[in-house]
Design a protein around this motif. Structure first.
Motif, PDB file in Angstrom:
ATOM      1  N   UNK A 135     -12.496  14.879   2.364  1.00 23.38           N
ATOM      2  CA  UNK A 135     -11.385  15.684   1.829  1.00 23.38           C
ATOM      3  C   UNK A 135     -11.866  17.127   1.653  1.00 23.38           C
ATOM      4  N   UNK A 136     -10.926  18.025   1.719  1.00 28.67           N
ATOM      5  CA  UNK A 136     -11.261  19.454   1.690  1.00 28.67           C
ATOM      6  C   UNK A 136     -10.009  20.210   1.310  1.00 28.67           C
ATOM      7  N   UNK A 137     -10.197  21.478   0.957  1.00 28.47           N
ATOM      8  CA  UNK A 137      -9.022  22.318   0.690  1.00 28.47           C
ATOM      9  C   UNK A 137      -8.948  23.423   1.748  1.00 28.47           C
ATOM     10  N   UNK A 138      -7.924  24.251   1.613  1.00 22.26           N
ATOM     11  CA  UNK A 138      -7.686  25.274   2.627  1.00 22.26           C
ATOM     12  C   UNK A 138      -8.844  26.276   2.694  1.00 22.26           C
ATOM     13  N   UNK A 161      -2.412  16.958   2.795  1.00 21.37           N
ATOM     14  CA  UNK A 161      -1.591  16.077   1.969  1.00 21.37           C
ATOM     15  C   UNK A 161      -1.213  14.847   2.780  1.00 21.37           C
ATOM     16  N   UNK A 162      -1.103  13.738   2.074  1.00 23.03           N
ATOM     17  CA  UNK A 162      -0.770  12.484   2.721  1.00 23.03           C
ATOM     18  C   UNK A 162       0.539  12.644   3.508  1.00 23.03           C
ATOM     19  N   UNK A 163       0.530  12.150   4.744  1.00 24.99           N
ATOM     20  CA  UNK A 163       1.768  12.174   5.528  1.00 24.99           C
ATOM     21  C   UNK A 163       1.940  13.401   6.393  1.00 24.99           C
ATOM     22  N   UNK A 179       4.695  15.487  10.737  1.00 22.77           N
ATOM     23  CA  UNK A 179       4.605  14.245   9.964  1.00 22.77           C
ATOM     24  C   UNK A 179       3.541  13.333  10.583  1.00 22.77           C
ATOM     25  N   UNK A 180       2.703  12.744   9.733  1.00 24.58           N
ATOM     26  CA  UNK A 180       1.603  11.912  10.248  1.00 24.58           C
ATOM     27  C   UNK A 180       2.122  10.527  10.600  1.00 24.58           C
ATOM     28  N   UNK A 181       1.745  10.038  11.762  1.00 19.47           N
ATOM     29  CA  UNK A 181       2.118   8.681  12.170  1.00 19.47           C
ATOM     30  C   UNK A 181       1.192   7.691  11.446  1.00 19.47           C
ATOM     31  N   UNK A 182       1.595   6.440  11.423  1.00 24.65           N
ATOM     32  CA  UNK A 182       0.889   5.470  10.584  1.00 24.65           C
ATOM     33  C   UNK A 182      -0.410   4.951  11.203  1.00 24.65           C
TER      34      UNK A 182
END
Ligand code: PXL
Length: 276
Positions: free
Chosen positions: A154-157, A183-185, A205-208
């Motif tokens: 995980x990381x930030x901008x 962010x999730x999704x 949008x992130x696919x599953x």
């Protein structure tokens, strides 16, 4: 007609490297010459894959092309399997890299780990090829190995921007990190242009599910966009949207492949997109 040359392996089954770069670039209307670096029965995520190295062919191919006077609008390298192949890629840039866009996809790692057969020494050697590129497009794992920094899940901008600056400090003009998610999704790409000192990001949008070979499809689409005269930003957005479409169509198919995406079914989308 615009022309590209791409140097990477041919995995006979697996939908990655040349078996996606060629159809994607063709669909984008780009004539594509290839330098196959090795023939594998499958990509390296399968157990027991065969591997036949073609390094000895590479310099003779380039020598012949020089005699013929071939020129290209893009030179794009993907999965390379040895130090010697990195040297060949540098030579490709030297001999055919004038007046064209040079793209390096430093394929070697994902999810915090190097792919089978790669070492940290190879990753360090890859930085020299990246230095000669106009654009590099690693994922966060590859960027970490290139920069010799610990991989962070995980990381930030601010972290992403710092990594991008460090990547362009290797010598390339632009760097784009693929598979970025804050962010999730939502999943996308974050880029930095050293010459204009500007950042750019794009998310879909992130696919599953996640699949193998999507990085190669992403890089091939970026190459096709750049060589067709699209801006860097447009090319990145097309690559993100096309990969998402590929995954989207794949997961709709019951019993779909786990090793690669149904990019074939998304080719009409790509052709339509290139009309705009
Ligand atoms: O998608 C990158 C890639 C290309 N070629 C081969 C691979 C991989 C990833 O594992 O094994 C042979």
């Amino acid at each position: 007609m615009k022309k590209a040359v791409t140097m990477q392996d041919i995995s006979c089954v697996g939908k990655c490297s040349l078996t996606v770069a060629l159809p994607v670039l063709s669909a984008m209307g780009v004539e594509t010459a290839v330098i196959p670096t090795a023939v594998l029965s499958t990509h390296t995520m399968f157990k027991g894959f065969t591997f036949h190295d073609l390094t000895a062919e590479i310099v003779p191919i380039m020598e012949h092309w020089k005699k013929e006077g071939f020129q290209f609008d893009a030179v794009y390298t993907g999965y390379l399997g040895s130090f010697e192949q990195l040297d060949c890629a540098e030579r490709l840039f030297r001999d055919f890299g004038q007046n064209c866009v040079k793209i390096v996809d430093p394929c070697m790692a994902d999810n915090g780990k190097l792919y089978a057969g790669f070492t940290t020494e190879f990753a360090h050697a890859m930085t020299k090829l990246c230095a000669k590129a106009d654009i590099i497009c690693p994922n966060m794992t590859e960027a970490s190995f290139l920069l010799d920094i610990p991989y962070q899940e995980t990381y930030d901008e601010a972290y992403v921007r710092d990594v991008l600056k460090k990547l362009t400090n290797l010598g390339c003009r632009k760097a784009v990190l693929t598979g970025i998610s804050f962010e999730h999704g939502k999943l996308g790409a974050y880029a930095y242009d050293r010459e204009t000192d500007t950042y750019f990001s794009y998310f879909t949008p992130e696919e599953s599910e996640h699949f193998h070979g999507t990085g190669d499809i992403w890089a091939s689409t970026l190459c096709g966009g750049m060589v067709s005269g699209r801006t860097f930003e447009e090319s990145c957005m097309t690559a993100c949207d096309f990969v998402r479409e590929c995954i989207h169509l794949t997961i709709q198919e019951e019993g779909h492949n786990l090793y690669g995406v149904n990019f074939e079914q998304a080719i009409p989308y790509l052709i339509e997109r290139m009309k705009h």
